[in-house]
Design a protein around this motif. Structure first.
Motif, PDB file in Angstrom:
ATOM      1  N   ARG A 171       0.846  -1.182   0.000  1.00  0.00           N
ATOM      2  CA  ARG A 171       0.000   0.000   0.000  1.00  0.00           C
ATOM      3  C   ARG A 171       0.889   1.243   0.000  1.00  0.00           C
ATOM      4  N   THR A 172       0.259   2.399  -0.093  1.00  0.00           N
ATOM      5  CA  THR A 172       1.020   3.636  -0.055  1.00  0.00           C
ATOM      6  C   THR A 172       1.426   3.946   1.388  1.00  0.00           C
ATOM      7  N   PRO A 173       2.466   4.769   1.582  1.00  0.00           N
ATOM      8  CA  PRO A 173       2.826   5.184   2.937  1.00  0.00           C
ATOM      9  C   PRO A 173       1.669   5.854   3.666  1.00  0.00           C
ATOM     10  N   ARG A 174       0.864   6.612   2.928  1.00  0.00           N
ATOM     11  CA  ARG A 174      -0.293   7.273   3.550  1.00  0.00           C
ATOM     12  C   ARG A 174      -1.294   6.242   4.060  1.00  0.00           C
ATOM     13  N   GLU A 175      -1.510   5.179   3.305  1.00  0.00           N
ATOM     14  CA  GLU A 175      -2.425   4.121   3.755  1.00  0.00           C
ATOM     15  C   GLU A 175      -1.851   3.391   4.960  1.00  0.00           C
ATOM     16  N   LEU A 176      -0.542   3.218   4.985  1.00  0.00           N
ATOM     17  CA  LEU A 176       0.103   2.617   6.153  1.00  0.00           C
ATOM     18  C   LEU A 176      -0.106   3.487   7.384  1.00  0.00           C
ATOM     19  N   GLU A 177       0.094   4.778   7.219  1.00  0.00           N
ATOM     20  CA  GLU A 177      -0.084   5.709   8.343  1.00  0.00           C
ATOM     21  C   GLU A 177      -1.521   5.686   8.839  1.00  0.00           C
ATOM     22  N   ARG A 178      -2.483   5.598   7.932  1.00  0.00           N
ATOM     23  CA  ARG A 178      -3.892   5.528   8.325  1.00  0.00           C
ATOM     24  C   ARG A 178      -4.196   4.240   9.081  1.00  0.00           C
ATOM     25  N   ALA A 179      -3.562   3.147   8.656  1.00  0.00           N
ATOM     26  CA  ALA A 179      -3.761   1.875   9.352  1.00  0.00           C
ATOM     27  C   ALA A 179      -3.255   1.967  10.784  1.00  0.00           C
ATOM     28  N   VAL A 180      -2.068   2.544  10.975  1.00  0.00           N
ATOM     29  CA  VAL A 180      -1.526   2.710  12.321  1.00  0.00           C
ATOM     30  C   VAL A 180      -2.407   3.657  13.133  1.00  0.00           C
ATOM     31  N   GLU A 181      -2.898   4.709  12.492  1.00  0.00           N
ATOM     32  CA  GLU A 181      -3.764   5.664  13.186  1.00  0.00           C
ATOM     33  C   GLU A 181      -5.053   5.002  13.658  1.00  0.00           C
ATOM     34  N   GLY A 182      -5.634   4.131  12.839  1.00  0.00           N
ATOM     35  CA  GLY A 182      -6.856   3.442  13.235  1.00  0.00           C
ATOM     36  C   GLY A 182      -6.643   2.585  14.466  1.00  0.00           C
ATOM     37  N   VAL A 183      -5.556   1.842  14.502  1.00  0.00           N
ATOM     38  CA  VAL A 183      -5.245   1.015  15.666  1.00  0.00           C
ATOM     39  C   VAL A 183      -4.946   1.896  16.876  1.00  0.00           C
ATOM     40  N   TYR A 184      -4.246   2.995  16.638  1.00  0.00           N
ATOM     41  CA  TYR A 184      -3.918   3.939  17.714  1.00  0.00           C
ATOM     42  C   TYR A 184      -5.195   4.493  18.365  1.00  0.00           C
ATOM     43  N   ASN A 185      -6.163   4.862  17.565  1.00  0.00           N
ATOM     44  CA  ASN A 185      -7.416   5.405  18.106  1.00  0.00           C
ATOM     45  C   ASN A 185      -8.177   4.348  18.902  1.00  0.00           C
ATOM     46  N   LEU A 186      -8.187   3.112  18.404  1.00  0.00           N
ATOM     47  CA  LEU A 186      -8.841   2.030  19.145  1.00  0.00           C
ATOM     48  C   LEU A 186      -8.113   1.775  20.460  1.00  0.00           C
ATOM     49  N   ARG A 187      -6.798   1.784  20.414  1.00  0.00           N
ATOM     50  CA  ARG A 187      -6.018   1.579  21.632  1.00  0.00           C
ATOM     51  C   ARG A 187      -6.357   2.625  22.690  1.00  0.00           C
TER      52      ARG A 187
END
Length: 241
Positions: free
Chosen positions: A168-184
């Motif tokens: 995926r793109t770096p931006r999509e990677l960052e969004r994936a980490v952000e989603g997990v971060y918000n759930l955490r």
């Protein structure tokens, strides 16, 4: 909610947990009994997610740290002309100081408290101590998301090597980490995650872990409890409201 006779333990739970905290669960179910079951399930699901974070967060930070160490050691100090050390948390280059400079001192303070409490006595925090004290939010912030030339440079010269299987793109990677971060963060504050689209965040965890190491992804998939917890969500016995 349908009016039902409350058992003594249901009255105790409603009082001690509080009607306000139970409200999101009550909105999902026809009875207080089922709302309490849903509350208990939320605890189990939160625990399963937190277990997965022991893999996700540790693997993410170690993969990124490895590349940041190598990259930092290749950078020259503009004032002295010397090369920085591998230890970017102790001797960060100018770019890392700009991007993560506010988080490093706080992590160092947390690490110092941790090392002070050890039986062998106080010592200065080592790289691994500070690394362990860094927050998931820092790793999300370092990744290139919205346009930032410095973060993009760091990605191009170093961090892309931490994710050799990224599709995926770096931006999509960052969004994936952000989603997990918000759930955490919701779990850390004991908030309901019954409508937080946990399956999507499990996909994000798999995406990030798989981008780092495919063998590790296979192990993670075979050991995580999130999938089983999602399947075990209690269903309301009635749709009556």
């Amino acid at each position: 909610m349908a009016s039902t006779h409350q058992t003594p333990i249901e009255r105790v739970l409603q009082h001690r947990i509080s009607p306000e905290r139970l409200a999101p669960y009550i909105r999902e179910t026809p009875t207080l009994q089922e709302a309490i079951r849903l509350y208990r399930w939320n605890i189990d699901l939160s625990g399963a997610v937190y277990e997965a974070l022991h893999v996700f967060e540790v693997v993410l930070r170690n993969a990124m740290d490895e590349q940041l160490c190598s990259w930092n050691a290749s950078q020259l100090d503009p004032d002295t002309g010397r090369r920085h050390s591998y230890d970017w948390l102790i001797d960060p280059s100018a770019l890392l100081l700009r991007i993560a400079g506010r988080d490093i001192p706080e992590a160092r303070r947390r690490a110092l408290k941790s090392t002070t409490r050890r039986p062998q006595g106080q010592r200065e925090p080592l790289h691994e101590d500070i690394l362990a004290a860094m927050s998931l939010g820092t790793w999300r912030f370092i990744l290139p998301g919205r346009h930032d030339a410095g973060k993009q440079r760091l990605w191009d010269e170093a961090l892309h090597l931490a994710f050799p299987h990224l599709r995926r793109t770096p931006r999509e990677l960052e969004r994936a980490v952000e989603g997990v971060y918000n759930l955490r963060n919701r779990i850390a504050h004991l908030e309901p995650i019954i409508n937080s689209n946990v399956p999507a965040q499990l996909v994000n965890m798999r995406t990030v872990i798989g981008a780092i190491d495919q063998q590790l992804l296979s192990w993670f998939t075979s050991t995580e409890r999130i999938s089983a917890s999602i399947t075990a969500r209690p269903s309301p016995a009635s749709s009556t409201r």
